[in-house]
Design a protein around this motif. Structure first.
Motif, short mmCIF file in Angstrom:
data_model
loop_
_atom_site.label_atom_id
_atom_site.label_comp_id
_atom_site.label_asym_id
_atom_site.label_seq_id
_atom_site.Cartn_x
_atom_site.Cartn_y
_atom_site.Cartn_z
N ALA A 194 -21.48 14.18 -20.04
CA ALA A 194 -20.74 13.28 -19.97
C ALA A 194 -19.31 13.91 -19.20
O ALA A 194 -18.65 13.16 -18.55
CB ALA A 194 -20.39 12.84 -21.47
N VAL A 195 -18.93 14.96 -19.62
CA VAL A 195 -17.70 15.57 -19.02
C VAL A 195 -18.05 15.85 -17.61
O VAL A 195 -17.01 15.22 -16.72
CB VAL A 195 -17.45 16.93 -19.48
CG1 VAL A 195 -16.56 17.89 -18.80
CG2 VAL A 195 -16.83 16.62 -20.97
N PHE A 196 -19.20 16.07 -16.95
CA PHE A 196 -19.56 15.96 -15.58
C PHE A 196 -19.40 14.91 -14.92
O PHE A 196 -18.78 14.81 -13.91
CB PHE A 196 -20.98 16.75 -15.40
CG PHE A 196 -21.51 16.81 -14.01
CD1 PHE A 196 -20.84 17.55 -13.30
CD2 PHE A 196 -22.27 15.98 -13.57
CE1 PHE A 196 -21.22 17.84 -11.74
CE2 PHE A 196 -22.82 15.92 -12.15
CZ PHE A 196 -22.12 16.92 -11.39
N LEU A 197 -19.99 13.79 -15.67
CA LEU A 197 -19.90 12.38 -14.86
C LEU A 197 -18.58 12.10 -15.14
O LEU A 197 -18.03 11.18 -14.25
CB LEU A 197 -20.87 11.57 -15.88
CG LEU A 197 -22.24 11.74 -15.77
CD1 LEU A 197 -23.08 10.92 -16.52
CD2 LEU A 197 -22.69 11.48 -14.28
N ILE B 251 -15.75 13.71 -14.68
CA ILE B 251 -15.27 14.37 -13.50
C ILE B 251 -15.40 13.65 -12.17
O ILE B 251 -14.49 13.55 -11.47
CB ILE B 251 -15.19 15.96 -13.75
CG1 ILE B 251 -14.59 16.51 -14.80
CG2 ILE B 251 -14.91 16.58 -12.36
CD1 ILE B 251 -14.93 17.95 -15.30
N LEU B 252 -16.79 13.20 -12.11
CA LEU B 252 -17.12 12.81 -10.84
C LEU B 252 -16.38 11.32 -10.56
O LEU B 252 -16.05 10.85 -9.78
CB LEU B 252 -18.81 12.60 -10.81
CG LEU B 252 -19.55 13.68 -10.44
CD1 LEU B 252 -21.01 13.21 -10.61
CD2 LEU B 252 -19.09 14.13 -9.01
N ALA C 197 -6.66 13.93 -20.05
CA ALA C 197 -6.93 12.98 -21.01
C ALA C 197 -8.09 12.13 -20.85
O ALA C 197 -9.13 12.13 -21.88
CB ALA C 197 -5.54 12.01 -20.85
N PRO C 198 -8.65 11.70 -19.69
CA PRO C 198 -9.69 10.88 -19.85
C PRO C 198 -11.03 11.98 -19.95
O PRO C 198 -11.93 11.46 -20.75
CB PRO C 198 -9.87 10.42 -18.10
CG PRO C 198 -8.59 10.51 -17.55
CD PRO C 198 -7.93 11.66 -18.31
N ILE D 259 -15.32 11.47 -27.96
CA ILE D 259 -16.13 10.26 -28.28
C ILE D 259 -17.50 10.63 -28.38
O ILE D 259 -18.17 10.30 -29.32
CB ILE D 259 -15.67 8.99 -27.29
CG1 ILE D 259 -14.32 8.52 -27.47
CG2 ILE D 259 -16.73 8.34 -27.42
CD1 ILE D 259 -14.01 7.55 -26.44
N ILE D 260 -18.01 11.37 -27.06
CA ILE D 260 -19.58 11.89 -27.26
C ILE D 260 -19.73 12.77 -28.37
O ILE D 260 -21.05 12.66 -29.05
CB ILE D 260 -19.86 12.40 -25.83
CG1 ILE D 260 -19.58 11.39 -24.49
CG2 ILE D 260 -21.33 12.79 -25.82
CD1 ILE D 260 -20.78 10.00 -24.77
#
Length: 89
Positions: A57-60, A62-63, A22-23, A30-31
């Motif tokens: 954004a997805v990479f960040l 996930i981090l 979900a996050p 949103i992006i």
């Protein structure tokens, strides 16, 4: 193993998957919406403009959410393996 047990495991699996993704999916959504509005406002139709910000954004995300996501998956796996004796036999 009864049908109810299989359905309960499947339900818990799907719930865990939805909670974990979900996050990341929300941030990507949103992006993507922001980039689409920017592209519509500026009439720039560059294909890479839509993907690069989402990938970053997805990479960040996930981090950032990775430890939380991993904790949920590990808890589910421990619960499943801890009750393994109930499922066999």
């Amino acid at each position: 193993m009864t049908t109810e047990m299989v359905l309960r495991i499947a339900q818990e699996s799907i719930y865990t998957i939805l909670i974990v993704i979900a996050p990341v999916v929300g941030i990507a959504l949103i992006i993507g919406l922001v980039v689409s509005i920017f592209q519509a406002a500026t009439q720039i139709q560059e294909q890479t403009l839509a993907f690069v910000p989402k990938i970053v954004a997805v990479f960040l995300s996930i981090l950032f959410f990775g430890p939380w996501m991993l904790r949920h998956v590990v808890e589910f796996t421990q619960s499943l393996l801890g009750n393994l004796s109930q499922f066999v036999g």
